[in-house]
Design a protein around this motif. Structure first.
Motif, PDB file in Angstrom:
ATOM      1  N   THR A   1      12.276  13.492  36.170  1.00 19.96           N
ATOM      2  CA  THR A   1      11.969  12.432  37.145  1.00 19.96           C
ATOM      3  C   THR A   1      13.224  11.824  37.763  1.00 19.96           C
ATOM      4  O   THR A   1      13.149  10.807  38.454  1.00 19.96           O
TER       5      THR A   1
ATOM      6  N   GLN B   1      13.749   8.208  36.149  1.00 19.23           N
ATOM      7  CA  GLN B   1      12.684   7.219  36.298  1.00 19.23           C
ATOM      8  C   GLN B   1      11.946   6.915  34.995  1.00 19.23           C
ATOM      9  O   GLN B   1      10.916   6.243  34.999  1.00 19.23           O
TER      10      GLN B   1
ATOM     11  N   TYR C   1      13.086  12.236  31.538  1.00 17.46           N
ATOM     12  CA  TYR C   1      14.140  11.518  32.270  1.00 17.46           C
ATOM     13  C   TYR C   1      14.781  12.446  33.298  1.00 17.46           C
ATOM     14  O   TYR C   1      14.977  12.073  34.463  1.00 17.46           O
TER      15      TYR C   1
ATOM     16  N   ARG D   1       7.935   3.684  32.378  1.00 19.02           N
ATOM     17  CA  ARG D   1       8.396   3.970  33.739  1.00 19.02           C
ATOM     18  C   ARG D   1       9.453   2.939  34.129  1.00 19.02           C
ATOM     19  O   ARG D   1       9.290   1.740  33.885  1.00 19.02           O
ATOM     20  N   LYS D   2      10.526   3.406  34.730  1.00 15.24           N
ATOM     21  CA  LYS D   2      11.615   2.505  35.119  1.00 15.24           C
ATOM     22  C   LYS D   2      11.118   1.415  36.063  1.00 15.24           C
ATOM     23  O   LYS D   2      11.508   0.244  35.943  1.00 15.24           O
ATOM     24  N   SER D   3      10.242   1.767  36.991  1.00 13.51           N
ATOM     25  CA  SER D   3       9.735   0.788  37.947  1.00 13.51           C
ATOM     26  C   SER D   3       8.951  -0.309  37.232  1.00 13.51           C
ATOM     27  O   SER D   3       9.021  -1.485  37.601  1.00 13.51           O
TER      28      SER D   3
END
Length: 349
Positions: A122, A125, A119, A252-254
């Motif tokens: 990135t 992210q 975390y 992944r956040k995306s």
């Protein structure tokens, strides 16, 4: 008489005229009714967009953090309208994290402190979806001297994992039980867990800190070796609002933002898989062996009840995980990536 005839003739003529008028006259057809006014069609609310089915790419490490997945891994892929998964098993975290960061993976089962490191690395992210494994660390003894944490004072403990979760957890629990880990006990650090088992087997040591399934493997080789202390239970006994955590599921956040339906489906399917594994140890052990997570099914079956496999999400996950990371941070900030993660670290649907 003539008057009567004239009157009758006149009456008949009048009746005939009226009859002809009635028969020959045309009645006007009633005006057609006007059609009812057409109401404007109701404005329909647009349906929420349906997310196209995708294949979620998931990696896990061979060991307890992958055990809860085996039912899901063994199920046949569902129809094109249902969730689809692509699983990868790895031997070490460094085989997984680069692919996750690059976007070649969508989710991964990793150690809890590594999730925080990623975390921070990135810049937010990485999102934690669930706690999947509580503590798997045990104090084992070839003897009966250790019945409580206090009994470790003055003893020598062989252990592996210096500079990582085993060390932080052991030092924390010793300190919380009034034992100075630097003065009141000797910790003999080995490079790997197999060395600890060898020291126990040779009689060079009688007490060791081991994780499952190494505990079960050691018990098959060393007669009389017992689990003296469950460090997860010792942590819970402190009642500090946190929990001892080994592994978590991150994404992944995306991916979470773009595919909320896939995330929800996975968490539901994963919870069901964990429930099945914990309720069907014998069958689960066969799958664990089949996938090469633990080679011997009998060892996997014996270890499963002590691996603390769970699927904890939402507020309970947040409470346990943040408390655990705080303990690690207080012991060594680098263990969590130099700082504690932000509020967006834990996923709450």
């Amino acid at each position: 008489m003539n008057l009567f005839k004239k009157t009758l003739s006149l009456t008949l003529a009048l009746l005939l005229a009226l009859s002809l008028t009635a028969c020959g006259g045309k009645q006007e057809a009633p005006a057609p009714a006007e059609p009812p006014a057409q109401e404007a069609p109701a404005q329909e609310t647009p349906a929420a967009p349906i997310e196209d089915p995708i294949t979620t790419r998931i990696a896990a490490l061979k060991g307890p953090t992958a055990m809860g997945l085996v039912k899901l891994m063994s199920d046949d892929p569902q129809s094109a309208s249902g969730p689809m998964y692509d699983f990868t098993l790895a031997g070490a975290a460094d085989e997984v994290t680069p692919s996750l960061i690059k976007g070649d993976l969508d989710m991964a089962c990793v150690p809890a402190n590594l999730a925080s490191v990623l975390y921070n690395k990135t810049e937010g992210q990485i999102v934690t979806l669930a706690v999947n494994t509580l503590g798997v660390l045990y104090i084992v003894e070839n003897g009966n001297a250790v019945q409580s944490m206090a009994d470790l004072a003055g003893k020598t403990i062989v252990a592996a994992g210096k500079g990582s979760t085993p060390e932080y957890a052991l030092r924390y629990l010793l300190s919380e039980n009034g034992i100075d880990p630097d003065k009141d006990v000797t910790i003999d650090w080995k490079s790997e867990h197999a060395e600890c088992v060898a020291a126990l087997a040779s009689g060079a040591a009688t007490i060791a800190l081991l994780p499952q399934p190494f505990v079960t493997v050691a018990q098959t080789k060393i007669e009389g070796l017992r689990m003296a202390l469950d460090l997860t239970a010792e942590w819970d006994a402190l009642d500090n609002g946190s929990g001892m955590i080994t592994g978590v599921v991150v994404a992944r956040k995306s991916f979470v933002e773009e595919h909320p339906a896939a995330v929800g489906a996975f968490l539901q399917d994963y919870a069901a898989s964990v429930d099945w594994v914990n309720s069907n140890n014998a069958d689960a052990a066969q799958l664990i062996s089949q996938f090469g997570i633990i080679e011997a099914a009998p060892v996997a079956q014996k270890a499963l009840p002590y691996c603390n496999i769970v699927c904890i999400t939402g507020e309970e996950m947040t409470e346990k995980l943040t408390g655990y990371l705080q303990v690690l941070f207080d012991a060594q900030p680098a263990a969590v990536g130099g700082k504690l993660p932000g509020d967006d670290f834990c996923y709450n649907a």
